[in-house]
Design a protein around this motif. Structure first.
Motif, PDB file in Angstrom:
ATOM      1  N   ARG A 109      61.943 -44.035  48.834  1.00 10.08           N
ATOM      2  CA  ARG A 109      61.862 -45.225  47.998  1.00 10.08           C
ATOM      3  C   ARG A 109      61.145 -44.910  46.680  1.00 10.08           C
ATOM      4  NH1 ARG A 109      63.168 -50.020  50.048  1.00 10.08           N
ATOM      5  NH2 ARG A 109      62.865 -49.477  52.204  1.00 10.08           N
ATOM      6  N   VAL A 110      60.057 -44.122  46.782  1.00 11.53           N
ATOM      7  CA  VAL A 110      59.353 -43.715  45.563  1.00 11.53           C
ATOM      8  C   VAL A 110      60.278 -42.862  44.698  1.00 11.53           C
ATOM      9  CG1 VAL A 110      57.442 -42.329  44.681  1.00 11.53           C
ATOM     10  CG2 VAL A 110      57.082 -43.858  46.617  1.00 11.53           C
ATOM     11  N   ASP A 111      61.118 -42.062  45.363  1.00 12.37           N
ATOM     12  CA  ASP A 111      62.066 -41.240  44.620  1.00 12.37           C
ATOM     13  C   ASP A 111      63.172 -42.071  43.983  1.00 12.37           C
ATOM     14  OD1 ASP A 111      60.987 -38.761  44.801  1.00 12.37           O
ATOM     15  OD2 ASP A 111      62.077 -38.146  46.572  1.00 12.37           O
ATOM     16  N   GLY A 112      63.170 -43.362  44.244  1.00  8.75           N
ATOM     17  CA  GLY A 112      64.123 -44.216  43.558  1.00  8.75           C
ATOM     18  C   GLY A 112      65.376 -44.527  44.337  1.00  8.75           C
ATOM     19  N   GLY A 166      64.967 -36.883  44.071  1.00  9.03           N
ATOM     20  CA  GLY A 166      64.680 -38.010  43.185  1.00  9.03           C
ATOM     21  C   GLY A 166      65.507 -37.967  41.912  1.00  9.03           C
ATOM     22  N   ALA A 196      68.472 -40.425  40.444  1.00  6.44           N
ATOM     23  CA  ALA A 196      68.446 -40.970  39.083  1.00  6.44           C
ATOM     24  C   ALA A 196      69.599 -40.428  38.240  1.00  6.44           C
ATOM     25  CB  ALA A 196      67.112 -40.637  38.430  1.00  6.44           C
ATOM     26  N   ARG A 226      59.121 -35.018  39.301  1.00  2.04           N
ATOM     27  CA  ARG A 226      59.353 -36.385  38.843  1.00  2.04           C
ATOM     28  C   ARG A 226      58.693 -36.648  37.493  1.00  2.04           C
ATOM     29  NH1 ARG A 226      61.112 -40.319  41.726  1.00  2.04           N
ATOM     30  NH2 ARG A 226      59.726 -41.850  40.766  1.00  2.04           N
ATOM     31  N   SER A 247      60.007 -46.875  42.363  1.00  7.36           N
ATOM     32  CA  SER A 247      60.680 -45.831  41.598  1.00  7.36           C
ATOM     33  C   SER A 247      60.599 -46.068  40.101  1.00  7.36           C
ATOM     34  CB  SER A 247      62.138 -45.752  42.038  1.00  7.36           C
ATOM     35  OG  SER A 247      62.741 -47.015  41.875  1.00  7.36           O
ATOM     36  N   ARG A 248      60.263 -47.295  39.676  1.00 11.97           N
ATOM     37  CA  ARG A 248      60.221 -47.579  38.249  1.00 11.97           C
ATOM     38  C   ARG A 248      58.800 -47.648  37.712  1.00 11.97           C
ATOM     39  NH1 ARG A 248      65.091 -49.881  36.332  1.00 11.97           N
ATOM     40  NH2 ARG A 248      66.675 -49.647  37.925  1.00 11.97           N
TER      41      ARG A 248
END
Lengths: 384, 378, 362
Positions: B273-276, C99, C103, C150, C73-74
């Motif tokens: 989730r943190v990775d988007g 990640g 994106a 990231r 993520s934002r």
């Protein structure tokens, strides 16, 4: 930190004025749109492909399967995409949008399952209960007539008696043999092979097992060579051959043997895992205290796996309540071997009385309910 | 335990013997039909399958060559021949009247009222010598008890697969089973993920409902669904039975998968989730690959269940050639060919061989599945 | 790069409030460590910065942006988890690239960044391995690498070393310190219950207890000038000795009476505190053994723990609820039952009022 089973909370709090109604309508819309899109596409693809491909049952089955899977994936993908388009995770309303999208998304994931469960399990249970108050064609209301008939019906009483016999004998025998097999096979080097072989009947259908056992119970008149194993053994010891599955009352046990044969492996596998889960220290402590292997088994091991034994027992109980194939294939309920599930099937297809058949089904359901409640409570406890 | 000092050899032997007995008792029934299915159909009915590898005794009524073929030898008319058409077998006794079929031992000379002297040798050679020139074309009847070598054949399988229609049923069963296994997995996996890792009102209630539905007897569903299918025109069709099996298998699928998915490390999902990753991406890229063992165990359950099912197929599929599945065919054969064990044993073996292969190949996953959720609905 | 600002942050689960209004400003480029006993809310606070927990009340800013409702993520953060949280079915490379792939970054950029990070963390030879083929320390480095690629404004570490064995923990700690040096602009927030990690890594330490901030300051400041009894006893090992005392004289220097002994401590106290009950604190390493009767505290040796480089004495003291611990350098040959007198440099003594707050900060 212990791994918690609580859900991941989304980083979005209730921003307040999100109308539930709007959300419900939106989620229904997204679901329907996704479903429609994927079904239309799948049907169109099916029409085109089945026109091109040759008429082959197997090929068509493969085609339908591939399309079915594609439609499923298509539904999830397209409804999800649609949701992201309606409530984009960007722009000035980002937090409100995310809120709404996250409120709707679980229902998109759950949608197909809920529909199938509703149509195939919830609706039928309710409908069966209603049908039991109607006549043979489910046209005219007969009140409690079917129940009164059932109370007076001799075959029903016989089925109940047999079902209760099955309920006592099969879970007990399967669990007993399973426990013995689990305890013994864990102690020897070729235990895993032995386990595999005892477990194998699990893979055999009830009808297949019926053929196998009917062959064992096969009867030839006295004086001729017996080709059924049981009669061969009996005659070898000087007894007279018997037509085992026609001997009233006792024949029930010969049918139960079939299910016990199938279910012992299941009990063994579960109980063996439970036995191996017992802390080694408790057994070592008992060894130091001077307990014999039998004492260790009955006084140390068995008491520690009562919970698992209960699970095994109830699981087999549920199966026994629904036993149908074995009776149908071996005796079709003759010679006093009728059971509820087969009796219900009888009224459904031979008697063509859906009212009576539903009433019998309801009796099976009622017998399951206590186990159902117990299961739900156990599952709740586990989660807390 | 096993490493403990002073373990008793006698007890160890007892354990070995006990397990051997258990294993024997549990495998012999299946072995019986396996062996029988390969035996000659005449041998099946005269001797138990456990004697299949020993020669079997058979009573033969043979007719000697027509008397007018006799030739003169030393003043008597003699007829020679062999009672075994194919030359196999071994005579243990013979007779010349139906009342006493085992009166003489091989090599003995039997004299009939007409003065004929008959001798049958162990290998089936016979000699009949007549005092006068015999007439007529009907040969002398000879009653022979013969020991025959065991005969094994694949003929039974050819019969059941091609003329008893089992081959067709095999394909029908396959047609039912594969989609009925694949469809529930996919829709259940999404539901399981939502139940395990997403938050929504009514989650606990829904879970309790699914646990409850796990044990609903199939019998409850048959009549309403049959009526529903007839009303909306689905009738007896493959699509109908696929969906029915999907419905009946779904509670277990959701329950099993949810338990597994909920047990995945929370931090992995948070990390994604943190990775988007969105829920959809987390499901596809993290949950599905990691849930393979659970998916496999459910797939085996459902496969065995559907393959072995009789009830659902009898209710939702027809009895015709295009729709009769193997379990249904087997039951029909039990009724119509009740005593023809060569047909029944071969059919039974064809019906159970696929599940048994699946079982032995994927036992690991089956056991794991049993251990995570050992309650099967339907 | 960006700092983090919390204004009156609260968190409740149902009716239970676990974070009671935290105000904290973390400057851009700082290395801040949240430390506290388990259950103090340090992880919850970190997870609220990450966006993995909803914020019940207050405002959270990362840089200029209020992030209360922004998904993780934002937020421009990266997180390193205690259990590494590597995706077990992906190679090291794929783990780090995940990640950026989500994106939809260009392939070349992903490749370049992953290889850079692998170079920094000495992971280049392992890029094609699955996590299960790595050692614990390597796994933790992959988790850090995943954070580095990231390119976050804020790094979050949730007890990243607690699954490692002691030797690896030290090595990885040093690596994290080096990493911070090489990225002076990145803000790093680090949660631990281990005060050694906190003291060695942090620019500033935030001590938390029961959902409240107890003190924020540089490591040495917390050690030398703890704001309250909790911080005083939490930082330092063995914990600070605390005894009840009565104030005898106030002013620029406070005089206390400790049993029969008196001590003048260079801490100012207001006149109205004369005669008040206070807590007198002194760290075990600040105590020395004096000749009998000449010290501040007399006690009987109950236990001697000789560790070689230090010797810990546990003394029973009259009217004290807990034994006094003395940490003496080197090997000390004392035996059980001996009576010793202890003294200390008045500059290293601490005074807390009856509520536990340091007189320094009144």
């Amino acid at each position: 930190m212990a791994v918690s089973r609580a859900p991941v909370t989304h980083a979005v709090t209730g921003a307040g004025a999100v109308s539930n109604l709007v959300l419900a309508v939106a989620s229904l819309f997204v679901m329907a749109a996704g479903l429609a899109a994927s079904i239309v596409l799948a049907v169109a693809a099916y029409a085109v492909l089945s026109f091109i491909l040759p008429q082959s049952m197997l090929l068509r089955a493969v085609l339908v399967m591939v399309l079915g899977v594609t439609a499923c994936v298509g539904y999830f993908w397209s409804s999800n995409k649609l949701l992201d388009t309606i409530y984009p995770a960007s722009g000035e309303n980002i937090s409100a949008n995310l809120n709404k999208a996250n409120a709707i998304r679980p229902w998109l994931f759950l949608g197909p399952s809920l529909i199938v469960l509703g149509v195939y399990l919830v609706y039928p249970v309710i409908n069966s209960a209603i049908i039991s108050f109607y006549g043979p064609n489910s046209q005219n209301w007969v009140g409690t007539y079917n129940y009164e008939w059932l109370a007076r019906d001799a075959s029903f009483r016989e089925s109940m008696r047999n079902n209760i016999l099955w309920l006592i004998v099969v879970p007990a025998a399967s669990t007993f043999f399973g426990l013995i097999a689990a305890a013994l096979t864990d102690r020897i080097s070729w235990g895993n092979i032995a386990k595999s072989l005892i477990f194998m009947p699990m893979a055999i259908s009830f009808v297949g097992a019926s053929v196998i056992w009917k062959f064992i119970y096969d009867y030839r008149p006295e004086g001729t060579e017996q080709i059924g194993l049981l009669n061969a053994i009996v005659t070898a010891f000087g007894g007279a051959p018997q037509a085992w599955i026609t001997i009233p009352f006792w024949n029930n046990f010969f049918l139960m043997a079939v299910l016990t044969w199938i279910q012992t492996g299941f009990a063994m596998v579960i109980l063996s895992a439970a036995l191996r889960g017992i802390p080694e220290e408790t057994i070592e402590a008992a060894v130091i205290d001077g307990a014999s292997p039998f004492q260790i088994f009955y006084k140390i091991k068995v008491p520690q796996i009562w919970g698992t034994i209960a699970v095994v027992w109830t699981t087999i109980t549920i199966l026994v309540l629904k036993v149908f194939d074995i009776v149908l294939a071996m005796t079709n309920g003759q010679w006093g071997t009728q059971v509820l599930a087969n009796y219900m099937f009888d009224w459904m297809f031979r008697g063509l009385d859906f009212g009576r058949a539903s009433t019998i089904a309801l009796v099976i359901m009622i017998m399951v309910v206590p186990i159902m409640i117990w299961n739900i409570r156990e599952a709740r406890k586990e989660r807390q | 335990m096993n490493g403990a000092v002073g373990s008793r050899p006698l007890l160890t032997w007892a354990v070995h013997i006990a397990v051997l007995l258990l294993v024997t008792a549990w495998t012999i029934p299946t072995l019986g039909i396996l062996v029988s299915s390969f035996r000659d159909k005449e041998q099946i009915v005269v001797s138990g399958w456990w004697t299949a590898f020993l020669p079997s005794e058979r009573n033969i009524v043979a007719r000697a060559a027509p008397p007018d073929e006799a030739t003169e030898e030393n003043g008597r008319w003699v007829l020679r021949g062999n009672i075994f058409e194919d030359g196999a077998g071994s005579v243990s006794a013979f007779g010349v009247s139906i009342q006493r079929p085992t009166e003489f031992a091989p090599g003995d000379a039997a004299e009939t009222r007409g003065g004929e002297i008959i001798t049958v040798q162990e290998n089936g050679d016979y000699v009949i010598s007549y005092p006068q020139r015999p007439e007529g074309s009907r040969g002398q009847r000879l009653f022979v008890t013969s020991l025959e070598a065991p005969k094994f054949t694949t003929e039974n399988y050819r019969t059941v697969l091609f003329s008893e229609g089992l081959g067709r049923s095999f394909i029908n069963t396959l047609t039912v089973t594969i989609p009925a296994t694949v469809i529930p997995i996919l829709i259940a996996a999404y539901a399981a993920y939502a139940l395990a890792w997403m938050q929504f009102p009514g989650r606990a209630l829904l879970l309790a409902t699914i646990v409850g539905l796990l044990v609903v007897p199939l019998q409850m569903a048959l009549i309403p669904l049959l009526q529903l299918y007839n009303n909306i025109g689905v009738g007896k069709s493959y699509i109908g039975i696929w969906l029915a099996h999907t419905g009946f298998g779904l509670p277990l699928a959701i329950y099993l998968l949810r338990n597994y998915i909920a047990g995945l490390p929370r931090e992995i999902i948070e990390s994604a989730r943190v990775d988007g990753a969105t829920d959809f991406e987390i499901f596809g890229k993290i949950i599905l690959p990691l849930s393979f063992p659970a998916l496999a165990s459910f797939a085996i359950f459902q496969f065995l269940w559907v393959w072995n099912d009789l009830l659902v197929a009898m209710v939702f599929l027809g009895n015709n050639e295009e729709q009769l599945v193997m379990t249904g065919r087997l039951r029909e054969l039990l009724g119509s060919r009740g005593g023809d064990w060569e047909i029944l044993t071969a059919s039974a073996f064809v019906a159970i061989v696929v599940p048994i292969i699946v079982f032995f190949a994927l036992q690991r996953y089956l056991v794991r599945g049993l251990l995570t959720g050992s309650v099967k609905g339907g | 790069m960006a700092g983090v600002l919390m204004k009156n942050i609260r968190k409740s689960y149902g009716t239970t409030e676990v974070i009671h209004g935290v105000d904290l400003e973390i400057e851009s480029g700082a290395f801040v460590v949240f430390v506290g006993p388990s259950g103090c809310g340090k992880s919850t606070l970190l997870r609220m910065i990450a966006g993995l927990e909803t914020i019940t009340g207050g405002d959270m800013y990362i840089g200029e942006e209020r992030v209360n409702d922004i998904p993780p993520s934002r937020r421009g953060i990266a997180m390193v988890f205690q259990s590494y949280a590597l995706y077990p079915h992906m190679t090291v490379y794929d783990n780090m690239a995940f990640g950026m792939r989500i994106a939809r970054r260009p392939k070349e950029e992903i490749d370049r960044k992953v290889r850079e990070a692998a170079e920094i963390l000495h992971l280049s030879p392992y890029l094609n391995r699955l996590p299960k083929a790595l050692s614990g320390g390597q796994r933790q480095r992959v988790a850090i690498g995943r954070a580095i690629v990231r390119d976050p404004k804020v790094f979050l570490f949730d007890e990243p070393l607690s699954n490692l064995d002691a030797a690896l923990r030290v090595a990885t700690r040093i690596e994290i310190a080096k990493l911070k040096e090489s990225m002076p602009d990145s803000t790093m927030i680090y949660v631990t219950h281990d005060q050694v990690e906190a003291m060695t890594l942090a620019d500033r330490i935030v001590v938390l207890s029961a959902g409240n901030i107890e003190q924020v300051g540089a490591p040495i400041e917390l050690y030398e000038r703890p704001a309250n009894l909790f911080v005083a006893q939490f930082i330092g090992s063995p914990a600070m000795n605390v005894q009840r005392a009565v104030i005898d004289g106030t002013g620029e220097t406070t005089t206390i009476r400790l049993g029969e002994h008196k001590a003048a401590i260079p801490i100012p106290s207001p006149a109205d505190m004369s005669g008040a009950q206070v807590h007198f604190g002194v760290r075990p390493e600040d105590l020395t053994v004096a000749s009998a009767g000449s010290g501040l505290i007399d006690g009987r040796v109950n236990l001697v723990e000789c560790l070689g480089e230090v010797t810990n004495l546990y003394l029973d003291v009259e009217n004290a609820s807990e034994p006094i611990i003395v940490k003496l350098p080197g090997v000390q040959r004392l035996s059980r039952g001996e009576v010793v007198s202890l003294s200390a440099d008045p500059g290293k003594m601490h005074l807390f009022n009856s509520e536990g707050r340091s007189l320094l900060y009144l």
